[in-house]
Design a protein around this motif. Sequence first.
Motif, PDB file in Angstrom:
ATOM      1  N   GLN A  32     -24.050 -35.537  75.563  1.00 53.39           N
ATOM      2  CA  GLN A  32     -24.002 -36.501  76.668  1.00 53.39           C
ATOM      3  C   GLN A  32     -22.687 -36.407  77.435  1.00 53.39           C
ATOM      4  N   LEU A  33     -21.614 -35.992  76.772  1.00 55.62           N
ATOM      5  CA  LEU A  33     -20.376 -35.729  77.501  1.00 55.62           C
ATOM      6  C   LEU A  33     -20.588 -34.584  78.481  1.00 55.62           C
ATOM      7  N   VAL A  34     -21.213 -33.516  78.020  1.00 53.63           N
ATOM      8  CA  VAL A  34     -21.478 -32.372  78.895  1.00 53.63           C
ATOM      9  C   VAL A  34     -22.367 -32.794  80.060  1.00 53.63           C
ATOM     10  N   ALA A  35     -23.392 -33.591  79.774  1.00 49.28           N
ATOM     11  CA  ALA A  35     -24.320 -34.018  80.819  1.00 49.28           C
ATOM     12  C   ALA A  35     -23.646 -34.889  81.868  1.00 49.28           C
ATOM     13  N   GLU A  36     -22.737 -35.757  81.440  1.00 46.66           N
ATOM     14  CA  GLU A  36     -22.182 -36.753  82.354  1.00 46.66           C
ATOM     15  C   GLU A  36     -20.828 -36.379  82.958  1.00 46.66           C
ATOM     16  N   ALA A  37     -20.082 -35.482  82.328  1.00 47.28           N
ATOM     17  CA  ALA A  37     -18.742 -35.160  82.823  1.00 47.28           C
ATOM     18  C   ALA A  37     -18.667 -33.828  83.552  1.00 47.28           C
ATOM     19  N   SER A  38     -19.735 -33.044  83.522  1.00 49.47           N
ATOM     20  CA  SER A  38     -19.678 -31.725  84.166  1.00 49.47           C
ATOM     21  C   SER A  38     -19.465 -31.811  85.662  1.00 49.47           C
ATOM     22  N   ASP A  39     -19.893 -32.932  86.271  1.00 47.31           N
ATOM     23  CA  ASP A  39     -19.764 -33.051  87.728  1.00 47.31           C
ATOM     24  C   ASP A  39     -18.519 -33.808  88.156  1.00 47.31           C
ATOM     25  N   LEU A  40     -17.658 -34.160  87.211  1.00 50.70           N
ATOM     26  CA  LEU A  40     -16.456 -34.916  87.544  1.00 50.70           C
ATOM     27  C   LEU A  40     -15.298 -33.987  87.899  1.00 50.70           C
ATOM     28  N   LEU A 142     -15.826 -44.471  82.875  1.00 51.91           N
ATOM     29  CA  LEU A 142     -15.927 -44.862  81.467  1.00 51.91           C
ATOM     30  C   LEU A 142     -17.252 -44.343  80.948  1.00 51.91           C
ATOM     31  N   LEU A 143     -17.199 -43.567  79.869  1.00 52.51           N
ATOM     32  CA  LEU A 143     -18.405 -43.004  79.265  1.00 52.51           C
ATOM     33  C   LEU A 143     -18.446 -43.429  77.805  1.00 52.51           C
ATOM     34  N   ILE A 144     -19.437 -44.233  77.453  1.00 54.91           N
ATOM     35  CA  ILE A 144     -19.611 -44.695  76.084  1.00 54.91           C
ATOM     36  C   ILE A 144     -21.009 -44.291  75.622  1.00 54.91           C
ATOM     37  N   VAL A 145     -21.063 -43.600  74.494  1.00 58.18           N
ATOM     38  CA  VAL A 145     -22.331 -43.096  73.953  1.00 58.18           C
ATOM     39  C   VAL A 145     -22.442 -43.511  72.494  1.00 58.18           C
ATOM     40  N   GLY A 146     -23.615 -43.972  72.110  1.00 61.85           N
ATOM     41  CA  GLY A 146     -23.849 -44.330  70.718  1.00 61.85           C
ATOM     42  C   GLY A 146     -25.245 -43.930  70.274  1.00 61.85           C
ATOM     43  N   HIS A 147     -25.471 -43.939  68.984  1.00 60.76           N
ATOM     44  CA  HIS A 147     -26.814 -43.716  68.468  1.00 60.76           C
ATOM     45  C   HIS A 147     -27.687 -44.921  68.822  1.00 60.76           C
ATOM     46  N   ASP A 186     -31.325 -45.505  77.260  1.00 57.89           N
ATOM     47  CA  ASP A 186     -31.566 -44.786  76.019  1.00 57.89           C
ATOM     48  C   ASP A 186     -32.101 -43.410  76.416  1.00 57.89           C
ATOM     49  N   ARG A 187     -31.433 -42.351  75.947  1.00 55.31           N
ATOM     50  CA  ARG A 187     -31.787 -40.993  76.381  1.00 55.31           C
ATOM     51  C   ARG A 187     -32.242 -40.169  75.175  1.00 55.31           C
ATOM     52  N   PRO A 188     -33.474 -39.701  75.173  1.00 55.93           N
ATOM     53  CA  PRO A 188     -33.960 -38.885  74.054  1.00 55.93           C
ATOM     54  C   PRO A 188     -33.251 -37.540  74.000  1.00 55.93           C
ATOM     55  N   ARG A 189     -33.092 -37.034  72.794  1.00 57.45           N
ATOM     56  CA  ARG A 189     -32.600 -35.672  72.604  1.00 57.45           C
ATOM     57  C   ARG A 189     -33.094 -35.160  71.260  1.00 57.45           C
ATOM     58  N   GLU A 190     -32.861 -33.901  71.005  1.00 51.74           N
ATOM     59  CA  GLU A 190     -33.263 -33.266  69.753  1.00 51.74           C
ATOM     60  C   GLU A 190     -32.047 -33.059  68.875  1.00 51.74           C
ATOM     61  N   ALA A 191     -32.190 -33.347  67.598  1.00 56.22           N
ATOM     62  CA  ALA A 191     -31.099 -33.160  66.643  1.00 56.22           C
ATOM     63  C   ALA A 191     -31.636 -32.450  65.410  1.00 56.22           C
ATOM     64  N   SER A 192     -30.707 -31.997  64.577  1.00 54.96           N
ATOM     65  CA  SER A 192     -31.087 -31.345  63.325  1.00 54.96           C
ATOM     66  C   SER A 192     -31.036 -32.351  62.186  1.00 54.96           C
ATOM     67  N   GLY A 193     -32.079 -32.384  61.366  1.00 59.18           N
ATOM     68  CA  GLY A 193     -32.125 -33.275  60.217  1.00 59.18           C
ATOM     69  C   GLY A 193     -31.375 -32.695  59.030  1.00 59.18           C
ATOM     70  N   PRO A 194     -31.344 -33.427  57.914  1.00 55.81           N
ATOM     71  CA  PRO A 194     -30.616 -32.977  56.721  1.00 55.81           C
ATOM     72  C   PRO A 194     -31.054 -31.614  56.206  1.00 55.81           C
ATOM     73  N   ALA A 202     -32.388 -40.525  69.854  1.00 56.55           N
ATOM     74  CA  ALA A 202     -32.025 -41.033  71.180  1.00 56.55           C
ATOM     75  C   ALA A 202     -30.596 -41.538  71.154  1.00 56.55           C
ATOM     76  N   ASP A 203     -29.951 -41.478  72.304  1.00 50.09           N
ATOM     77  CA  ASP A 203     -28.589 -41.984  72.471  1.00 50.09           C
ATOM     78  C   ASP A 203     -28.583 -43.132  73.469  1.00 50.09           C
ATOM     79  N   ALA A 204     -27.796 -44.155  73.174  1.00 52.58           N
ATOM     80  CA  ALA A 204     -27.484 -45.186  74.168  1.00 52.58           C
ATOM     81  C   ALA A 204     -26.342 -44.642  75.024  1.00 52.58           C
ATOM     82  N   VAL A 205     -26.591 -44.456  76.313  1.00 53.88           N
ATOM     83  CA  VAL A 205     -25.617 -43.818  77.206  1.00 53.88           C
ATOM     84  C   VAL A 205     -25.229 -44.788  78.315  1.00 53.88           C
ATOM     85  N   TYR A 206     -23.938 -45.081  78.391  1.00 51.85           N
ATOM     86  CA  TYR A 206     -23.393 -45.856  79.506  1.00 51.85           C
ATOM     87  C   TYR A 206     -22.346 -45.008  80.218  1.00 51.85           C
ATOM     88  N   ARG A 207     -22.505 -44.876  81.526  1.00 49.21           N
ATOM     89  CA  ARG A 207     -21.480 -44.267  82.382  1.00 49.21           C
ATOM     90  C   ARG A 207     -21.242 -45.197  83.560  1.00 49.21           C
TER      91      ARG A 207
END
Length: 212
Positions: A32-40, A142-147, A186-194, A202-207
């Motif tokens: 989400q940092l890459v998604a939101e900060a690439s254009d800054l 301000l970029l805050i991201v959480g699970h 809330d933004r869906p994404r793919e992650a790797s499990g155990p 999904a991530d809670a994304v605030y920008r």
Amino acid sequence: MHTHDTPVYDESFWDARYGEKHRIWSGNPNPQLVAEASDLEPGTALDVGCGEGADALWLAGRGWQVTGVDISSVALARAAEHEGGLDDGHPPVSWAHHDLTEWTPPAQAFDLVTAQYMHLPTEQRVPLFERFAEAVAPNGTLLIVGHSLSDLQSEARRPVHQDLYFTAEDIVQLLGPGWETVVAEDRPREASGPDGAKLAVADAVYRGRRVG
């Protein structure tokens, strides 16, 4: 006040966690940092809870003057080691050791403040995020991201205490006037499990942009 059921994510916890193995994260910047900060436009950035430094180094590689702050001296030493293994040509990162629940960053000093996956009890998290917001310069981001709380229904390894979670709308309500909401979702994404299997999370994304 913490109870015996409330996790305590203090310096000893994180030093022990980072001491478990040579690298506990992937070494890649958070998506989400890459998604939101690439254009800054690069300027000054504060990466709070920088861990092993992947986000800070990604920003520095794009020309940002970065301060990376973490509670764990073990993580910071590793971050500096990773920076030392990179080619020259990027602004050096300033690594700083602080307990973020007590430290106050300089006011209106950063064009970007980023906090990725900082899950603390509400009584700590709310003043923490308020201090992060105060550190953003006029017209800064301000970029805050959480699970997302919905991740508790997945097989991903997540904190089990609901009080550790927040929504993007919580951040909108916390900041109030003086902020333009750019993203709150809330933004869906793919992650790797155990076991290495792919999981839908999904991530809670605030920008937001400081306008006042």
